[in-house]
Scaffold this active site. Structure first.
Site, short mmCIF file in Angstrom:
data_model
loop_
_atom_site.label_atom_id
_atom_site.label_comp_id
_atom_site.label_asym_id
_atom_site.label_seq_id
_atom_site.Cartn_x
_atom_site.Cartn_y
_atom_site.Cartn_z
N TYR A 106 -37.92 38.40 29.90
CA TYR A 106 -37.99 37.23 30.44
C TYR A 106 -39.37 37.16 31.43
CZ TYR A 106 -33.06 37.49 29.51
OH TYR A 106 -31.68 37.70 28.94
N PHE B 12 -18.20 34.13 37.82
CA PHE B 12 -17.46 34.10 39.15
C PHE B 12 -16.25 32.96 38.94
CE2 PHE B 12 -20.24 36.19 42.60
CZ PHE B 12 -20.26 37.04 41.83
N GLN C 147 -34.07 38.76 46.03
CA GLN C 147 -34.33 37.32 46.82
C GLN C 147 -34.94 36.37 45.90
OE1 GLN C 147 -36.88 36.63 50.23
NE2 GLN C 147 -35.64 35.05 51.07
#
Ligand code: UDP
Length: 184
Positions: A8, A54, A139
């Site tokens: 990526y 999720f 982050q």
């Protein structure tokens, strides 16, 4: 360049390099957009991305798999906002090549995301800790100053609103899956 996520990172760097070389050498009109985490209806249930994982886990009442301690952050952009940013960039003057960041600057920890998904689905799923994958960024938060200034663009769909639409999509998808299995 050889880590598990390197395809990526390096793929995107290489693509930007080639675009800018074509722009300089052949005066090709280019637009380089840097896409941050995006989610919404039509994600694949087994895609492995955090939002789809999720939601599917919550709807099935399975444990929610938090990788690491869940303190890492991501900024989730609803797909409609992202597409609007894309179209505005494509329609912008020739001189605007980018790179332009397109993403939602609202920053959430992965644990917060899990809690939102549980609250919005009303699921009784528990959170479980799984190992953190190698090279997982701690982050991520886009600086969208340029997109605001040059495209007049910023996201309009807050996380809860986008999650509700995405949950509705997966609810329908999972129902369909159960009934077609039952029929087949
Ligand atoms: N993640 C997680 N549980 C999952 C899938 C992902 O805790 O079931 C974490 C992952 O480790 C990362 C974040 O969620 O910190 C976002 O992962 P994703 O693969 O969606 O996007 P990316 O890592 O490319 O930002």
């Amino acid at each position: 360049p050889i880590g598990p996520r390197s395809c990526y990172d390096e793929g995107k760097r290489c693509a930007e390099t080639l675009f800018f070389d074509y722009h300089r050498q052949h005066d090709l009109e280019i637009k380089v957009m840097r896409i941050f985490n995006t989610y919404g209806p039509r994600m694949h249930p087994n895609d492995g991305r955090v939002v789809s994982n999720f939601i599917v886990q919550a709807l099935r009442g399975e444990p929610i798999t938090i990788y690491g301690d869940g303190s890492q952050t991501r900024s989730f952009c609803y797909v409609d906002d992202l597409v609007e940013g894309m179209i505005r960039l494509m329609d912008s003057p020739k001189e605007l090549t980018g790179p332009v960041n397109i993403g939602n600057p609202g920053e959430f920890t992965i644990r917060q995301l899990a809690e939102r998904v549980i609250a919005l689905t009303g699921s009784s799923s528990k959170l479980i800790a799984n190992p953190l994958p190698a090279d997982d960024p701690k982050q991520r938060k886009p600086d969208i100053t340029l997109a605001r200034a040059k495209l007049g663009w910023e996201p309009t769909i807050a996380l809860d609103a986008g999650l509700k639409k995405t949950i509705a999509y997966f609810e329908a998808l999972l129902k369909e899956g159960t009934s077609s299995r039952r029929n087949g």
